[in-house]
Design an enzyme around this catalytic site. Structure first.
Site, PDB file in Angstrom:
ATOM      1  N   ARG A  20     -11.869   5.974  -5.217  1.00 32.04           N
ATOM      2  CA  ARG A  20     -11.712   6.464  -3.845  1.00 32.04           C
ATOM      3  C   ARG A  20     -13.078   6.529  -3.162  1.00 32.04           C
ATOM      4  O   ARG A  20     -14.117   6.472  -3.806  1.00 32.04           O
ATOM      5  CB  ARG A  20     -10.982   7.805  -3.861  1.00 32.04           C
ATOM      6  CG  ARG A  20      -9.508   7.600  -4.197  1.00 32.04           C
ATOM      7  CD  ARG A  20      -8.784   8.885  -4.475  1.00 32.04           C
ATOM      8  NE  ARG A  20      -9.130   9.442  -5.773  1.00 32.04           N
ATOM      9  CZ  ARG A  20      -8.495  10.455  -6.358  1.00 32.04           C
ATOM     10  NH1 ARG A  20      -7.488  11.026  -5.732  1.00 32.04           N
ATOM     11  NH2 ARG A  20      -8.866  10.909  -7.526  1.00 32.04           N
ATOM     12  N   GLY A  77     -14.560   0.809   9.149  1.00 35.34           N
ATOM     13  CA  GLY A  77     -14.750   2.251   8.869  1.00 35.34           C
ATOM     14  C   GLY A  77     -14.259   3.139   9.995  1.00 35.34           C
ATOM     15  O   GLY A  77     -14.769   4.249  10.196  1.00 35.34           O
ATOM     16  N   TYR A 106       2.840   4.071  -3.146  1.00 32.33           N
ATOM     17  CA  TYR A 106       2.466   5.424  -3.594  1.00 32.33           C
ATOM     18  C   TYR A 106       3.066   6.483  -2.670  1.00 32.33           C
ATOM     19  O   TYR A 106       3.724   7.420  -3.116  1.00 32.33           O
ATOM     20  CB  TYR A 106       0.941   5.489  -3.612  1.00 32.33           C
ATOM     21  CG  TYR A 106       0.286   6.832  -3.779  1.00 32.33           C
ATOM     22  CD1 TYR A 106       0.184   7.445  -5.023  1.00 32.33           C
ATOM     23  CD2 TYR A 106      -0.311   7.470  -2.683  1.00 32.33           C
ATOM     24  CE1 TYR A 106      -0.476   8.658  -5.171  1.00 32.33           C
ATOM     25  CE2 TYR A 106      -0.973   8.674  -2.826  1.00 32.33           C
ATOM     26  CZ  TYR A 106      -1.055   9.273  -4.073  1.00 32.33           C
ATOM     27  OH  TYR A 106      -1.715  10.466  -4.210  1.00 32.33           O
ATOM     28  N   ALA A 107       2.845   6.311  -1.376  1.00 37.73           N
ATOM     29  CA  ALA A 107       3.275   7.335  -0.416  1.00 37.73           C
ATOM     30  C   ALA A 107       4.794   7.478  -0.395  1.00 37.73           C
ATOM     31  O   ALA A 107       5.316   8.604  -0.336  1.00 37.73           O
ATOM     32  CB  ALA A 107       2.761   6.978   0.981  1.00 37.73           C
ATOM     33  N   ASP A 161      -3.402   0.973   6.187  1.00 33.45           N
ATOM     34  CA  ASP A 161      -4.170   2.215   6.178  1.00 33.45           C
ATOM     35  C   ASP A 161      -3.558   3.272   7.097  1.00 33.45           C
ATOM     36  O   ASP A 161      -2.812   2.950   8.030  1.00 33.45           O
ATOM     37  CB  ASP A 161      -5.619   1.919   6.612  1.00 33.45           C
ATOM     38  CG  ASP A 161      -6.621   2.911   6.026  1.00 33.45           C
ATOM     39  OD1 ASP A 161      -6.197   3.895   5.396  1.00 33.45           O
ATOM     40  OD2 ASP A 161      -7.832   2.686   6.210  1.00 33.45           O
ATOM     41  N   ARG A 216       0.837  -1.207   0.000  1.00 38.87           N
ATOM     42  CA  ARG A 216       0.000   0.000   0.000  1.00 38.87           C
ATOM     43  C   ARG A 216       0.874   1.261   0.000  1.00 38.87           C
ATOM     44  O   ARG A 216       0.527   2.288  -0.549  1.00 38.87           O
ATOM     45  CB  ARG A 216      -0.870  -0.048   1.252  1.00 38.87           C
ATOM     46  CG  ARG A 216      -1.873   1.068   1.598  1.00 38.87           C
ATOM     47  CD  ARG A 216      -1.726   2.306   1.534  1.00 38.87           C
ATOM     48  NE  ARG A 216      -2.470   3.474   1.376  1.00 38.87           N
ATOM     49  CZ  ARG A 216      -3.675   3.797   1.734  1.00 38.87           C
ATOM     50  NH1 ARG A 216      -4.462   2.941   2.261  1.00 38.87           N
ATOM     51  NH2 ARG A 216      -4.132   4.987   1.552  1.00 38.87           N
TER      52      ARG A 216
END
Ligand code: NAD
Ligand code: UGA
Length: 348
Positions: free
Chosen positions: A202, A223, A157-158, A305, A154
């Site tokens: 997104r 969530g 990208y960052a 996340d 994940r």
């Protein structure tokens, strides 16, 4: 010298002009200034209404092409928005994500350093990495960065975005500004899967799709992650504050976000259900209940996340006089209204 919006000799290059943010920026530049635009993208569907504008030159080209990079850098102001920036792609396509978010911007930065162009580069709030539920405000010049292990792809990208920032900041002779957007939302955001894109868009576009299709909203890992959603119209106003700022924005990274709009994803789901029910004249109870899903099952192996992304926005306020204004419910309703109008016939 600040740029004059009445100066018709200014041309701004917008790379990624056909994307979500690019399309809004293009409209605003054409409406609010006398500037010309050199627009580069590989996709123009959002900006069909601008393709014949006499103040614009559009090139269908890939930023991976060194000849295009040289051409873009000939303009005095270069805004770089081109990137792969959808989380569902960060795992399966990590090498392409890294090339898009590091290699291409680095080449563009080198060309701008040589030509003297002002490079305004779009990075991301994801550079703050694997933030925790109790992480406080994220400050551009004080907060450190922690990412997950390499197996958590994940972070492809960052880490690429962060390396691009470091490269830009370290490049001798480059006039630069870095923008770190915090979850912009608005009309023309992303796509509807199976209609004009594939994969998982997104969250706002994915929830809008589910609402239109009468499906349950999927809450990844319950969530619990929190985001500060920011209207794309505020984002455009930030760009105009930056354009007008003279050299105050040079050699700076700016958070662009709205700390008043912080919600958990579960709360966002409830707000969107409520707003959607009102817009459609139905009861919230008639909509399917949200469903909890596991992150790796939903997105693929390697998903991880950020649990909280709350920006400090004091630097933009102090140096540029900018603060985001649009409240969350207004931004969500604008997006949802557009989504319903645009995709109603395609929902099934
Ligand atoms: P988007 O995907 O809607 O737009 C990106 C555009 O760039 C697309 O039109 C795409 O076709 C184009 N593009 C991609 N690769 C290209 C290439 N190699 N050559 C030419 N064109 C190419 O994304 P967006 O939401 O408008 O985001 C723009 C920028 O802002 C990205 O750099 C993204 O990482 C950053 N960002 C956006 C958000 C947000 O909330 N929207 C948040 C954080 C960072
Ligand atoms: C995004 C993207 O990485 C980039 O576009 C951007 O650079 C960055 O935000 C940013 O704004 O700076 P993220 O916020 O994680 O990252 O992406 P979303 O897809 O909007 O997801 C937000 C949260 O909602 C995550 O916790 C995700 O797991 C969750 N989610 C997403 C759901 O619960 N359900 C969904 O259907 C989709």
């Amino acid at each position: 010298m600040p740029l004059s919006f009445n100066d018709s000799s200014v041309t701004v290059a917008i790379v990624g002009c056909g994307g979500f943010i690019g399309s809004h920026l293009l409209d605003a530049v054409l409406c609010r200034t006398k500037w010309r635009v050199f627009g580069v993208d590989v996709d123009f569907y959002r900006i069909q209404h601008r393709l014949n504008d006499e103040r614009c030159e559009f090139i269908n080209a890939d930023l991976a092409d060194p000849r295009i990079v040289e051409r873009i850098a000939q303009f005095p102001v270069v805004v770089n928005l081109a990137a792969i920036c959808t989380p569902s792609r960060y795992m399966a396509e990590a090498p392409a994500v890294i090339r898009s978010n590091y290699d291409h911007p680095a080449a563009l930065a080198c060309a701008c350093a040589k030509s003297g162009a002002w490079l305004i580069h779009f990075s991301t709030s994801e550079v703050y990495g694997r933030t925790l539920e109790d992480s406080g405000q994220l400050d551009e010049d004080k907060t450190g960065f922690v990412f997950g292990p390499v197996a958590s792809s994940r972070w492809s990208y960052a880490t690429a975005k962060l390396l691009a920032e470091r490269f830009i900041a370290g490049l001798a002779g480059l006039c630069w500004t870095v923008v770190r957007p915090f979850n912009f939302v608005g009309p023309y955001m992303d796509f509807m899967p199976g209609v004009d894109g594939e994969g998982i868009p997104r969250v706002l576009a994915n929830f809008s799709t589910a609402l239109l299709r009468g499906e349950s909203l999927k809450l990844v890992n319950g969530g619990k992650a929190r985001r500060t959603f920011t209207s794309v119209f505020d984002a455009v106003d930030f760009m105009f504050a930056l354009f007008a700022s003279g050299d105050k924005g040079f050699s700076q990274a700016f958070n662009v976000g709205n700390p008043d709009n912080e919600v958990s994803i579960a709360e966002l789901a409830e707000r969107m259900r409520r707003i959607f029910a009102r817009l459609k004249g139905v009861t919230v109870e008639s909509l399917p209940a949200p469903e909890v899903v596991d992150g790796e099952t939903f997105y693929g192996s390697g998903y991880d996340d950020s649990m909280r992304r709350l920006p400090s926005v004091e630097k933009a306020a102090k140096l540029l006089g900018f603060r985001a204004q649009v409240p969350l419910d207004v931004a969500v309703e604008e997006s949802l209204t557009w989504f319903i109008g645009h995709y109603s016939n395609a929902a099934d």
